[in-house]
Design an enzyme around this catalytic site. Structure first.
Site, PDB file in Angstrom:
ATOM      1  NE  ARG A 128     -14.816  23.558  -1.579  1.00 22.72           N
ATOM      2  CZ  ARG A 128     -15.602  24.378  -2.269  1.00 22.72           C
ATOM      3  NH1 ARG A 128     -16.780  23.977  -2.653  1.00 22.72           N
ATOM      4  NH2 ARG A 128     -15.198  25.577  -2.563  1.00 22.72           N
ATOM      5  CE  LYS A 150      -0.148   6.254   3.072  1.00 22.04           C
ATOM      6  NZ  LYS A 150       1.269   5.851   3.041  1.00 22.04           N
ATOM      7  CD  GLU A 192       4.129  -2.763  -2.138  1.00 16.90           C
ATOM      8  OE1 GLU A 192       4.313  -2.919  -0.907  1.00 16.90           O
ATOM      9  OE2 GLU A 192       4.306  -1.663  -2.714  1.00 16.90           O
ATOM     10  CE  LYS A 234      -2.580  -0.383   2.563  1.00 16.08           C
ATOM     11  NZ  LYS A 234      -2.142   0.162   1.293  1.00 16.08           N
ATOM     12  CD  GLU A 244       2.062   6.507   6.471  1.00 14.64           C
ATOM     13  OE1 GLU A 244       1.430   5.907   5.582  1.00 14.64           O
ATOM     14  OE2 GLU A 244       3.167   7.026   6.304  1.00 14.64           O
ATOM     15  NE  ARG A 248      -2.102   3.669   5.478  1.00 16.05           N
ATOM     16  CZ  ARG A 248      -3.095   4.086   4.726  1.00 16.05           C
ATOM     17  NH1 ARG A 248      -4.081   4.781   5.230  1.00 16.05           N
ATOM     18  NH2 ARG A 248      -3.121   3.798   3.434  1.00 16.05           N
ATOM     19  CG  ASN A 252       5.517   3.799   4.795  1.00 15.13           C
ATOM     20  OD1 ASN A 252       4.840   3.587   3.792  1.00 15.13           O
ATOM     21  ND2 ASN A 252       5.250   4.780   5.638  1.00 15.13           N
ATOM     22  CG  HIS A 255       7.543   1.354   0.640  1.00 12.55           C
ATOM     23  ND1 HIS A 255       7.405   0.027   0.969  1.00 12.55           N
ATOM     24  CD2 HIS A 255       6.638   1.586  -0.342  1.00 12.55           C
ATOM     25  CE1 HIS A 255       6.451  -0.499   0.225  1.00 12.55           C
ATOM     26  NE2 HIS A 255       5.961   0.414  -0.582  1.00 12.55           N
ATOM     27  CG  HIS A 259       9.267   5.505  -2.148  1.00 11.12           C
ATOM     28  ND1 HIS A 259       8.533   5.908  -1.063  1.00 11.12           N
ATOM     29  CD2 HIS A 259       8.398   4.833  -2.949  1.00 11.12           C
ATOM     30  CE1 HIS A 259       7.282   5.494  -1.201  1.00 11.12           C
ATOM     31  NE2 HIS A 259       7.178   4.826  -2.334  1.00 11.12           N
ATOM     32  CG  HIS A 271       5.735   0.815  -6.029  1.00 12.62           C
ATOM     33  ND1 HIS A 271       6.366   1.877  -5.417  1.00 12.62           N
ATOM     34  CD2 HIS A 271       5.070   0.154  -5.049  1.00 12.62           C
ATOM     35  CE1 HIS A 271       6.071   1.867  -4.121  1.00 12.62           C
ATOM     36  NE2 HIS A 271       5.279   0.828  -3.870  1.00 12.62           N
TER      37      HIS A 271
HETATM   38  N1  NAD Z   1      -2.064   4.266  -2.775  1.00 13.69           N
HETATM   39  C1  NAD Z   1      -1.316   3.365  -2.208  1.00 13.69           C
HETATM   40  O1  NAD Z   1      -1.492   3.045  -1.034  1.00 13.69           O
HETATM   41  C2  NAD Z   1      -0.249   2.693  -3.017  1.00 13.69           C
HETATM   42  C3  NAD Z   1       0.402   1.547  -2.513  1.00 13.69           C
HETATM   43  C4  NAD Z   1       1.336   0.901  -3.327  1.00 13.69           C
HETATM   44  C5  NAD Z   1       1.609   1.406  -4.596  1.00 13.69           C
HETATM   45  N2  NAD Z   1       0.960   2.518  -5.040  1.00 13.69           N
HETATM   46  C6  NAD Z   1       1.211   3.050  -6.384  1.00 13.69           C
HETATM   47  O2  NAD Z   1       0.783   2.082  -7.318  1.00 13.69           O
HETATM   48  C7  NAD Z   1       1.493   2.317  -8.547  1.00 13.69           C
HETATM   49  C8  NAD Z   1       1.926   1.009  -9.141  1.00 13.69           C
HETATM   50  O3  NAD Z   1       0.796   0.249  -9.417  1.00 13.69           O
HETATM   51  P1  NAD Z   1       0.881  -1.001 -10.392  1.00 13.69           P
HETATM   52  O4  NAD Z   1       2.101  -1.773 -10.097  1.00 13.69           O
HETATM   53  O5  NAD Z   1      -0.441  -1.661 -10.322  1.00 13.69           O
HETATM   54  O6  NAD Z   1       1.157  -0.326 -11.802  1.00 13.69           O
HETATM   55  P2  NAD Z   1       0.224   0.148 -13.027  1.00 13.69           P
HETATM   56  O7  NAD Z   1      -1.063   0.698 -12.551  1.00 13.69           O
HETATM   57  O8  NAD Z   1       1.080   1.019 -13.873  1.00 13.69           O
HETATM   58  O9  NAD Z   1      -0.085  -1.217 -13.799  1.00 13.69           O
HETATM   59  C9  NAD Z   1       0.977  -1.911 -14.391  1.00 13.69           C
HETATM   60  C10 NAD Z   1       0.694  -2.259 -15.843  1.00 13.69           C
HETATM   61  O10 NAD Z   1      -0.215  -3.362 -15.883  1.00 13.69           O
HETATM   62  C11 NAD Z   1      -1.281  -3.073 -16.781  1.00 13.69           C
HETATM   63  N3  NAD Z   1      -2.431  -3.846 -16.295  1.00 13.69           N
HETATM   64  C12 NAD Z   1      -3.243  -3.560 -15.269  1.00 13.69           C
HETATM   65  N4  NAD Z   1      -4.073  -4.576 -15.028  1.00 13.69           N
HETATM   66  C13 NAD Z   1      -3.802  -5.536 -15.939  1.00 13.69           C
HETATM   67  C14 NAD Z   1      -4.315  -6.844 -16.195  1.00 13.69           C
HETATM   68  N5  NAD Z   1      -5.254  -7.390 -15.418  1.00 13.69           N
HETATM   69  N6  NAD Z   1      -3.792  -7.540 -17.218  1.00 13.69           N
HETATM   70  C15 NAD Z   1      -2.800  -7.019 -17.970  1.00 13.69           C
HETATM   71  N7  NAD Z   1      -2.262  -5.814 -17.774  1.00 13.69           N
HETATM   72  C16 NAD Z   1      -2.759  -5.076 -16.760  1.00 13.69           C
HETATM   73  C17 NAD Z   1      -1.406  -1.580 -16.751  1.00 13.69           C
HETATM   74  O11 NAD Z   1      -2.032  -1.082 -17.903  1.00 13.69           O
HETATM   75  C18 NAD Z   1       0.051  -1.150 -16.654  1.00 13.69           C
HETATM   76  O12 NAD Z   1       0.637  -1.142 -17.923  1.00 13.69           O
HETATM   77  C19 NAD Z   1       2.655   3.222  -8.215  1.00 13.69           C
HETATM   78  O13 NAD Z   1       2.392   4.505  -8.721  1.00 13.69           O
HETATM   79  C20 NAD Z   1       2.663   3.253  -6.691  1.00 13.69           C
HETATM   80  O14 NAD Z   1       3.136   4.458  -6.165  1.00 13.69           O
HETATM   81  C21 NAD Z   1       0.042   3.154  -4.281  1.00 13.69           C
HETATM   82 ZN    ZN Z   2       4.487   0.115  -2.049  1.00 13.50          ZN
END
Ligand code: NAD
Ligand code: ZN
Length: 366
Positions: A128, A150, A192, A234, A244, A248, A252, A255, A259, A271
């Site tokens: 939990r 999130k 972003e 942010k 949100e 907040r 988006n 997005h 998306h 993304h």
């Molecule tokens: N929670 C939120 O508020 C929020 C906001 C924006 C995006 N997201 C989510 O985030 C995700 C995308 O995140 P991302 O773009 O970081 O992708 P990711 O986590 O897939 O990372 C991208 C790639 O980079 C590699 N990597 C990570 N750090 C590295 C480093 N320092 N050096 C070399 N390689 C490295 C990873 O292994 C992966 O292959 C999506 O699923 C999206 O929906 C969430």
């Molecule tokens: Zn985003």
């Protein structure tokens, strides 16, 4: 005899989570082990990461934690968006339970947005909810996903449809780890940043325009500034609207189409790449609806081009694919399509009804 009804009200003292610190500093990664040791004491730490980050930073962190006498376990899963699913979450739950997770255990999410979302969701749901710390290693995760609580996973019917709000105990951001980040991932994070500046702060937007060259060269000084300003913006928004319900939603921007484009590309786009395309497309709608001047629209596209962000994608020519993807987006309700739209650089409107001709026009002309 009829039992009398009692009204029992559950009162929450706080409607928002406790405050937490986000630290940003080059070289911070090296300070983590003693910090974690002082936070957790005897409790067990589960470092959750992906296979790439394990190789680059995970083992090094584990050595540091073990030297600092932290009771730490490392668990990894395959890198990439495809891991944001219930199977991976289930496997992580099992591994944590098998390794004696307790209410006082701590999860350390080491990686990009995927790791942060998945590990944060595991932290929100196991027993939990237990504490977790974000150590974001992609630019996107450092400026966006690690802040705000999130967490969640994808569902076959759509992205990020399963999740929770679960704030981290702390966020540790070390811009030095971005040195190993592939170019495509770097640009995805830049999208972003442009979104945050465009949505909220014209002076930050000016800074991006002036420093585009240094940003592309990944100047450590400029990157640290970009991360700091993005996180400040942010955090201020999230602090005022954690769940949100209103403000907040400005985050988006880009997005709704983003998306949809991401889904229409079958997640072959990163993304941030999809967000860049979404930002350009939605700004086109804002201009066509008379909300954004043609000059500001051009200014935004110029900045995006200067940062080598892609602003169009053939996938959004497919009206049907785009419509289908838009209809499963959490932000659209029934037939009326609500958008977050620009009203100027640094000025954003939420909940704008966009009549379908504007969307159709966009699909036809791009
Ligand atoms: N929670 C939120 O508020 C929020 C906001 C924006 C995006 N997201 C989510 O985030 C995700 C995308 O995140 P991302 O773009 O970081 O992708 P990711 O986590 O897939 O990372 C991208 C790639 O980079 C590699 N990597 C990570 N750090 C590295 C480093 N320092 N050096 C070399 N390689 C490295 C990873 O292994 C992966 O292959 C999506 O699923 C999206 O929906 C969430
Ligand atoms: Zn985003």
């Amino acid at each position: 005899m009829r039992a009398s009804h009692q009204k029992i009200r559950v009162r929450f003292k706080k409607t928002v989570s406790p405050t937490y610190d986000i630290r940003i500093s080059p070289g911070l990664f090296g300070d983590l082990p003693p910090d974690i040791a002082s936070i957790v004491g005897d409790a067990r730490v589960f470092v959750i990461t992906d296979a790439n980050v394990k190789r680059l930073y995970g083992r090094q962190l584990m050595t540091g934690l073990l030297n600092a006498k932290v009771d730490a376990w490392l668990i990894d899963f395959p890198a990439g968006e495809a891991s944001k699913n219930s199977g991976v979450v289930n496997s992580l739950h099992t591994q944590l339970l098998e390794h004696g997770v307790r209410r006082n255990s701590l999860i350390l999410a080491l990686g990009g947005g995927v790791v942060g979302d998945v590990a944060g969701y595991v932290a929100a749901t196991i027993l939990r909810g237990i504490k977790y710390i974000q150590v974001p290693t992609t630019l996107l995760a450092q400026v966006d996903s690690s802040v705000g609580g999130k967490v969640g996973i994808d569902h076959p019917l759509g992205k990020n449809l399963i999740g929770a709000f679960h704030q981290p105990e702390a966020v540790y951001i070390d811009p030095l780890v971005l040195r190993t980040l592939p170019e495509r991932e770097f640009r995805s994070g830049l999208a972003e940043i442009v979104k945050i500046a465009t949505a909220l702060d014209e002076s930050f937007f000016n800074y991006l325009e002036k420093n585009a060259g240094k940003i592309k060269q990944r100047s450590l000084r400029v990157l640290t500034e970009l991360i700091t300003r993005s996180v400040q913006l942010k955090a201020a928004v999230v602090g005022r609207d954690e769940l949100e319900t209103g403000l907040r939603k400005v985050l988006n921007l880009g997005h709704t189409i983003g998306h949809a484009v991401e889904a229409a590309s079958n997640y072959t786009l990163r993304h941030g790449e999809a967000v860049a395309i979404g930002l350009a497309a939605e700004s086109g709608i804002a201009r066509d609806m008379g909300l954004l001047s043609a000059l500001d629209y051009e200014r935004l596209l110029r900045l995006m081009r200067a940062l080598r962000l892609r602003t169009s994608f053939p996938g959004i020519r497919s009206k049907e694919k785009l419509r289908r993807a838009l209809s499963t987006d959490k932000k659209s309700i029934g037939a009326s399509m609500k958008f977050v739209l620009l009203n100027g650089i640094g000025c954003t409107l939420v909940g704008v009804d966009v009549p379908s001709p504007f969307i159709n026009a966009l699909v036809k002309t791009r």
